[in-house]
Design an enzyme around this catalytic site. Structure first.
Site, PDB file in Angstrom:
ATOM      1  N   LYS A   1     -10.899  11.879  25.312  1.00 48.33           N
ATOM      2  CA  LYS A   1      -9.857  12.742  24.072  1.00 48.33           C
ATOM      3  C   LYS A   1      -8.471  13.811  24.512  1.00 48.33           C
ATOM      4  CE  LYS A   1     -13.535  12.943  20.849  1.00 48.33           C
ATOM      5  NZ  LYS A   1     -15.125  12.016  21.458  1.00 48.33           N
TER       6      LYS A   1
ATOM      7  N   GLU B   1      -9.543  17.298  12.113  1.00 45.64           N
ATOM      8  CA  GLU B   1     -11.321  17.438  11.298  1.00 45.64           C
ATOM      9  C   GLU B   1     -12.016  17.025  12.485  1.00 45.64           C
ATOM     10  OE1 GLU B   1      -8.903  14.797  11.651  1.00 45.64           O
ATOM     11  OE2 GLU B   1     -11.278  13.222  12.067  1.00 45.64           O
TER      12      GLU B   1
ATOM     13  N   SER C   1     -16.663   7.801  29.435  1.00 44.07           N
ATOM     14  CA  SER C   1     -15.569   8.338  28.723  1.00 44.07           C
ATOM     15  C   SER C   1     -15.850   9.936  28.581  1.00 44.07           C
ATOM     16  CB  SER C   1     -15.786   7.814  27.547  1.00 44.07           C
ATOM     17  OG  SER C   1     -16.916   8.453  26.762  1.00 44.07           O
TER      18      SER C   1
HETATM   19  C1  LIG Z   1     -16.052  11.367  21.052  1.00 44.73           C
HETATM   20  C2  LIG Z   1     -16.589  10.137  22.353  1.00 44.73           C
HETATM   21  C3  LIG Z   1     -16.385   8.586  22.038  1.00 44.73           C
HETATM   22  C4  LIG Z   1     -16.356   8.165  20.981  1.00 44.73           C
HETATM   23  O1  LIG Z   1     -14.924   8.225  20.575  1.00 44.73           O
HETATM   24  P1  LIG Z   1     -14.437   6.591  20.767  1.00 44.73           P
HETATM   25  O2  LIG Z   1     -12.835   6.951  20.014  1.00 44.73           O
HETATM   26  O3  LIG Z   1     -14.634   5.606  20.316  1.00 44.73           O
HETATM   27  O4  LIG Z   1     -13.752   6.922  22.301  1.00 44.73           O
HETATM   28  C5  LIG Z   1     -16.619   8.292  23.090  1.00 44.73           C
HETATM   29  N1  LIG Z   1     -17.634   9.217  24.553  1.00 44.73           N
HETATM   30  C6  LIG Z   1     -17.159  10.359  24.326  1.00 44.73           C
HETATM   31  C7  LIG Z   1     -17.227  10.955  25.599  1.00 44.73           C
HETATM   32  C8  LIG Z   1     -16.373  10.811  23.571  1.00 44.73           C
HETATM   33  O5  LIG Z   1     -16.241  12.634  23.310  1.00 44.73           O
END
Ligand SMILES: *Cc1c(COP(=O)(O)O)cnc(C)c1O
Length: 409
Positions: free
Chosen positions: A86, A108, A377
């Site tokens: 993010k 949001e 992620s």
């Molecule tokens: C917010 C989040 C996601 C989901 O968001 P995408 O826009 O689909 O990437 C995935 N993994 C983590 C660790 C997140 O914080």
């Protein structure tokens, strides 16, 4: 592409009249930034000095041995500041806000991760910041609310409707309409009206650019398959961006299967037959909605994947066959998480662990000279109570109950 902002039939910008001029300015500012090489250089400089870019590509040797098939590599987006990919998006938008001469940002947030990331960016850039959050989520996510406030943001609990994410989105849009001149809305994922999906994907494409280069350097070839979890689709679009033109690289998106796609309790828009095409929140894509177009309740053990819509770019890439989709159930996710922690000493976020599930299903049938990359992620520390609860270890039961009550009271 026929119409700008469209991906096949998906995407677009369905806006209230009053926001049209604001979006014209925003589109122009983004187009000029994208065409200006010094902007991307500023972005790289910022991400390498304030976050942890380039993030490493880790060879998961123990997992590779365990499954006895493809070489498993993990892209470490968990090492970003605030703990997930993010940061790539919010810091990029911060630079754009500065370029546009605006002084205030709003966002949001559901689980609170995007709120914390946005408030962090606002602190760094010296912007005023207001975060809209459903009242129910404010109570569920008190640690995140605490940090947003310390970072200088005003957190506004939304008491309209069902008091969750979608109500917060409506409220944030109302704020934007009132404060268009000073304010930018920081969209958290590759969704929403054009140019948000394109812009968020562009900032996140840093993941794919790095992965491609690292893979060529380390392995001497491109990966055979790339796996990423899909909430709104930003981390997936980010890593896929590095390989879209390489037809031999299979791209796999993994959605939240919740209690199973047959249970109705999930958030699988592209990997289940339950979603249908609609227009909501300013764009056209697949939504989990009922026959009257009312948004359905979604479920996932991972709050970040618990969303009714999905990136219009991914809807299109499914249709063209470039990206294949599957779903992972809550139970499979917890098992993949447990294995990854034990074997590699890594703690992926519950969201990320969805990608691991599908990779683990496919790795054993691949050969040792084939390469898999999984996008981690984010990091999983935030999930402590959910994970502890899911493991159901009696030794921790009281601690979890007490702490959960304290946190989420
Ligand atoms: C917010 C989040 C996601 C989901 O968001 P995408 O826009 O689909 O990437 C995935 N993994 C983590 C660790 C997140 O914080």
């Amino acid at each position: 592409m026929a119409k700008p902002g469209y991906y096949g039939p998906y995407g677009g910008a369905f806006l209230p009249e009053i926001l049209v001029a604001t979006f014209d300015d925003f589109r122009e500012a983004f187009a000029s930034a994208k065409a200006d090489p010094s902007f991307w250089q500023d972005y790289l400089d910022l991400m390498s000095t304030y976050s942890c870019r380039p993030t490493p590509l880790t060879h998961a040797e123990n997992l590779t041995k365990h499954f006895g098939g493809a070489q498993i590599y993990i892209k470490r987006e968990d090492l970003n500041h605030t703990g997930a990919h993010k940061a790539n998006n919010v810091m990029g938008q911060g630079l754009l806000v500065k370029r546009m001469g605006k002084t205030r940002v709003i966002a949001e947030t559901g689980a609170g991760q995007h709120g914390v990331a946005t408030a962090t960016m606002a602190a760094k850039f010296g912007f005023e910041c207001t975060i809209y959050m459903g009242e129910v989520d404010v109570l569920r996510q008190r640690p995140n609310v605490f940090w947003m406030e310390r970072l200088g943001a005003t957190v506004i609990p939304v008491t309209e409707g069902t008091r969750i994410l979608k109500d917060a989105i409506n409220e944030a849009f109302r704020d934007w309409v009132r404060n268009m001149d000073s304010t930018h809305y920081v969209m958290g994922t590759a969704c929403g009206p054009h140019p948000f999906p394109e812009m968020v994907t562009w900032f996140q494409s840093i993941i794919g650019l790095e992965t491609r280069k690292q893979c060529l350097e380390r392995v001497g070839k491109l990966p055979d398959r790339v796996f990423a979890c899909v909430g709104g689709g930003s981390n997936a679009m980010g890593i896929f961006s590095g390989f879209l033109d390489d037809g031999d690289v299979e791209l796999v998106g993994v959605e939240a299967g919740g209690h199973g796609v047959d249970s109705g309790e999930h958030a699988a828009r592209l990997a289940s037959p339950d979603a249908s095409v609609g227009v909501a929140q300013g764009y056209k894509t697949y939504f989990l909605q009922d026959q009257d177009g009312q948004m359905r309740e979604t479920h996932s053990v991972a709050a970040g994947l618990d969303y009714v819509g999905v990136s219009p770019i991914l809807s299109h890439l499914r249709e063209t066959g470039r990206v294949r989709f599957s779903a992972a159930t809550d139970k499979e996710v917890v098992e993949a998480l447990e294995l990854t922690i034990k074997k590699e000493g890594l703690i992926p976020a519950l969201e990320s662990a969805h990608g691991f599930v599908q990779a683990f299903k496919e790795a054993p049938d691949m050969s040792p000279d084939q390469v898999i990359v999984i996008n981690q992620s984010g990091r999983g520390d935030k999930d402590i109570f959910t994970v502890a609860d899911a493991f159901g270890d009696p030794k921790w039961e009281k601690f979890i109950k007490d702490k959960a009550e304290e946190y989420h009271a």
